[in-house]
Design a protein around this motif. Structure first.
Motif, PDB file in Angstrom:
ATOM      1  N   TRP A  35       0.821  -1.275   0.121  1.00 27.17           N
ATOM      2  CA  TRP A  35      -0.048   0.091  -0.038  1.00 27.17           C
ATOM      3  C   TRP A  35       0.768   1.136  -0.091  1.00 27.17           C
ATOM      4  CZ3 TRP A  35      -4.307  -1.473  -1.757  1.00 27.17           C
ATOM      5  CH2 TRP A  35      -4.989  -2.426  -1.419  1.00 27.17           C
ATOM      6  N   TYR A  44      -8.285   0.811  -5.058  1.00 26.79           N
ATOM      7  CA  TYR A  44      -8.537  -0.523  -4.645  1.00 26.79           C
ATOM      8  C   TYR A  44     -10.029  -0.626  -3.898  1.00 26.79           C
ATOM      9  CZ  TYR A  44      -8.537  -4.858  -1.821  1.00 26.79           C
ATOM     10  OH  TYR A  44      -8.955  -6.041  -1.358  1.00 26.79           O
ATOM     11  N   GLY A  81      -6.529  -7.383   8.826  1.00 27.00           N
ATOM     12  CA  GLY A  81      -5.878  -7.295   7.489  1.00 27.00           C
ATOM     13  C   GLY A  81      -6.803  -6.608   6.588  1.00 27.00           C
ATOM     14  N   CYS A  82      -7.399  -5.411   7.159  1.00 26.18           N
ATOM     15  CA  CYS A  82      -8.438  -4.827   6.677  1.00 26.18           C
ATOM     16  C   CYS A  82      -8.335  -4.155   5.433  1.00 26.18           C
ATOM     17  CB  CYS A  82      -8.658  -3.542   7.724  1.00 26.18           C
ATOM     18  SG  CYS A  82      -7.423  -2.347   7.879  1.00 26.18           S
ATOM     19  N   ASP A 107      -4.203  -3.877  10.425  1.00 31.27           N
ATOM     20  CA  ASP A 107      -3.342  -4.235   9.287  1.00 31.27           C
ATOM     21  C   ASP A 107      -1.704  -4.006   9.468  1.00 31.27           C
ATOM     22  OD1 ASP A 107      -4.462  -4.332   5.934  1.00 31.27           O
ATOM     23  OD2 ASP A 107      -2.382  -3.980   6.397  1.00 31.27           O
ATOM     24  N   SER A 148     -10.758 -11.139   5.455  1.00 31.55           N
ATOM     25  CA  SER A 148     -10.860 -11.339   4.114  1.00 31.55           C
ATOM     26  C   SER A 148      -9.871 -11.192   3.362  1.00 31.55           C
ATOM     27  CB  SER A 148     -11.965 -10.039   3.777  1.00 31.55           C
ATOM     28  OG  SER A 148     -12.387  -9.811   2.586  1.00 31.55           O
ATOM     29  N   GLU A 153      -1.443 -14.153   1.361  1.00 33.36           N
ATOM     30  CA  GLU A 153      -0.599 -13.142   1.568  1.00 33.36           C
ATOM     31  C   GLU A 153       0.205 -13.922   2.937  1.00 33.36           C
ATOM     32  OE1 GLU A 153      -1.462  -9.339   1.373  1.00 33.36           O
ATOM     33  OE2 GLU A 153      -2.824  -9.543  -0.397  1.00 33.36           O
TER      34      GLU A 153
HETATM   35  C1  LIG Z   1      -5.647  -8.457  -0.636  1.00 36.90           C
HETATM   36  S1  LIG Z   1      -5.755  -7.400   0.862  1.00 36.90           S
HETATM   37  C2  LIG Z   1      -7.403  -7.737   1.297  1.00 36.90           C
HETATM   38  C3  LIG Z   1      -7.898  -6.257   2.256  1.00 36.90           C
HETATM   39  C4  LIG Z   1      -9.217  -6.500   2.531  1.00 36.90           C
HETATM   40  N1  LIG Z   1      -9.349  -7.396   3.890  1.00 36.90           N
HETATM   41  C5  LIG Z   1     -10.064  -6.850   1.773  1.00 36.90           C
HETATM   42  O1  LIG Z   1     -11.009  -8.139   1.646  1.00 36.90           O
HETATM   43  O2  LIG Z   1     -10.427  -6.077   0.736  1.00 36.90           O
HETATM   44  C6  LIG Z   1      -4.973  -8.207   2.016  1.00 36.90           C
HETATM   45  C7  LIG Z   1      -4.633  -7.241   3.339  1.00 36.90           C
HETATM   46  O3  LIG Z   1      -3.713  -8.032   4.097  1.00 36.90           O
HETATM   47  C8  LIG Z   1      -2.856  -7.268   4.818  1.00 36.90           C
HETATM   48  N2  LIG Z   1      -1.845  -8.091   5.372  1.00 36.90           N
HETATM   49  C9  LIG Z   1      -1.077  -9.058   4.691  1.00 36.90           C
HETATM   50  N3  LIG Z   1      -0.260  -9.494   5.364  1.00 36.90           N
HETATM   51  C10 LIG Z   1      -0.517  -9.291   6.624  1.00 36.90           C
HETATM   52  C11 LIG Z   1      -0.063  -9.393   7.986  1.00 36.90           C
HETATM   53  N4  LIG Z   1       0.813 -10.293   8.289  1.00 36.90           N
HETATM   54  N5  LIG Z   1      -0.623  -8.952   9.121  1.00 36.90           N
HETATM   55  C12 LIG Z   1      -1.398  -8.033   8.959  1.00 36.90           C
HETATM   56  N6  LIG Z   1      -2.158  -7.507   7.638  1.00 36.90           N
HETATM   57  C13 LIG Z   1      -1.362  -8.238   6.485  1.00 36.90           C
HETATM   58  C14 LIG Z   1      -2.454  -6.589   3.764  1.00 36.90           C
HETATM   59  O4  LIG Z   1      -1.606  -5.302   3.979  1.00 36.90           O
HETATM   60  C15 LIG Z   1      -3.761  -6.172   2.885  1.00 36.90           C
HETATM   61  O5  LIG Z   1      -4.353  -4.849   3.529  1.00 36.90           O
END
Ligand SMILES: C[S@@+](CC[C@H](N)C(=O)[O-])C[C@H]1O[C@@H](n2cnc3c(N)ncnc32)[C@H](O)[C@@H]1O
Length: 330
Positions: A35, A44, A81-82, A107, A148, A153
């Motif tokens: 991001w 997004y 992971g918002c 997040d 979600s 990831e």
């Molecule tokens: C594909 S996006 C999905 C965002 C949202 N939940 C949605 O459904 O639109 C994945 C999100 O997970 C976060 N993320 C990835 N690895 C993470 C971690 N280890 N801890 C917290 N957040 C994480 C990313 O920064 C990103 O915002």
């Protein structure tokens, strides 16, 4: 609603890059924070996140039709992971009458937390919206956790850490893409948490998942795309630019309620079996996989003559399709 974005070639390129990153994510051991700025989050939010929101709407509509409600003791929602906060946003629309005292967005990206908290706060004027780094997110039975589209990831160690953090939550609603990879990982989560939590959806049983050991099949469903996808030229252009089929919304999901939480669980599912994925329509009949209340997944052959009405419905929307055992008998 036409979002009117992306407007420039640079924005199209940013979104294409993001999609490529998402597609490649399952083969990597975690992704770097991508991001880069608020404008990427905004892009997004207006595009990919809407599509994710349609999946959430299908899941929440199913919960509603099962008669499930957020237990009264839930005081806080945690969107883990918002990203741009689409999970919490969709739940706010569904649960307008039973909002919590606090919504926490979490997040690893501070930019994502800032973006989503600023977006959500005006939607819930009587509710506190706060941010929390994932490493500080500790849950208890008053929490409803929303997760979600994060599974691709997380390295295995990240998934383990997440499970240990949400272990004590009251409710977990977890929505992922309907791919073999995500389904398999959600089944791992299910197996790990099933002694502590009741499975509210999608399963018609509380036993081990029969698909855990079945090669080639995975637990997924298809959310109905909203009419706007077919009516608005923005979405047609977006689909073409991103090489994405907006008419197909495959979803894997899991809704869990802690056994220690008092709250009614849907009843009356004991005689039901649930369609997995889509039926394969053949001449005069269809083949479809059903998961039943005994915890078995079986392929069934359904004659069109007997299931005329159902065939029509299933051709349109296969998200939450149940048959009762009565329908088995001739
Ligand atoms: C594909 S996006 C999905 C965002 C949202 N939940 C949605 O459904 O639109 C994945 C999100 O997970 C976060 N993320 C990835 N690895 C993470 C971690 N280890 N801890 C917290 N957040 C994480 C990313 O920064 C990103 O915002």
């Amino acid at each position: 609603m036409s979002q009117g974005v992306p407007k420039t070639r640079a924005e199209v390129k940013d979104l294409q890059r993001l999609r490529q990153l998402f597609l490649e994510a399952p083969g990597r051991q975690g992704l770097e924070d991508y991001w880069q700025d608020e404008s990427l989050l905004s892009l997004y939010d207006a595009t990919y996140a809407r599509r994710i929101g349609w999946k959430w709407e299908a899941v929440l509509a199913e919960l509603e039709s099962r008669g499930w409600q957020i237990p009264a003791n839930i005081r806080r929602w945690l969107d883990w992971g918002c990203g741009s906060g689409i999970a919490a946003e969709t739940l706010i629309q569904f649960a307008a009458g039973s909002l919590p005292d606090e919504i926490v967005v979490s997040d690893r990206s501070r930019k994502a937390m800032q973006f989503s908290s600023q977006k959500l706060a005006p939607m819930v004027p009587n509710c506190k919206v706060t941010t929390c780094l994932p490493e500080n997110a500790i849950t208890n039975q008053k929490d409803l956790v929303l997760i979600s589209h994060v599974l691709t990831e997380l390295p295995q160690s990240g998934l383990e850490t997440l499970m240990s953090r949400i272990m004590h939550a009251g409710v977990i609603v977890w929505v992922e893409p309907g791919t073999p990879f995500c389904s398999q990982r959600l089944l791992e989560v299910r197996a790990r948490l099933k002694d502590t939590f009741a499975i509210v959806a999608p399963c018609p049983h509380q036993k081990s998942c029969p698909l855990e050991t079945r090669e080639g099949d995975w637990c997924h469903f298809f959310a109905p795309p909203p009419p706007i996808v077919f009516q608005d030229s923005f979405w047609a252009t977006f689909a073409k630019e991103m090489n994405i089929d907006l008419r197909s919304l495959p979803v894997s999901f899991l809704v869990l309620q802690n056994n220690a939480t008092t709250g009614k669980l849907p009843s009356g599912l004991s005689q039901c079996k649930r369609l997995i994925a889509r039926p394969r329509f053949l001449k005069g009949h269809a083949k479809a996989m059903f998961c039943n209340s005994q915890g078995n997944a079986t392929i069934e052959d359904l004659p069109q003559k007997k299931f005329k009405r159902e065939f029509k419905e299933w051709e349109r929307d296969c998200f939450f399709v149940q048959l009762t055992s009565d329908q088995d008998s001739d």
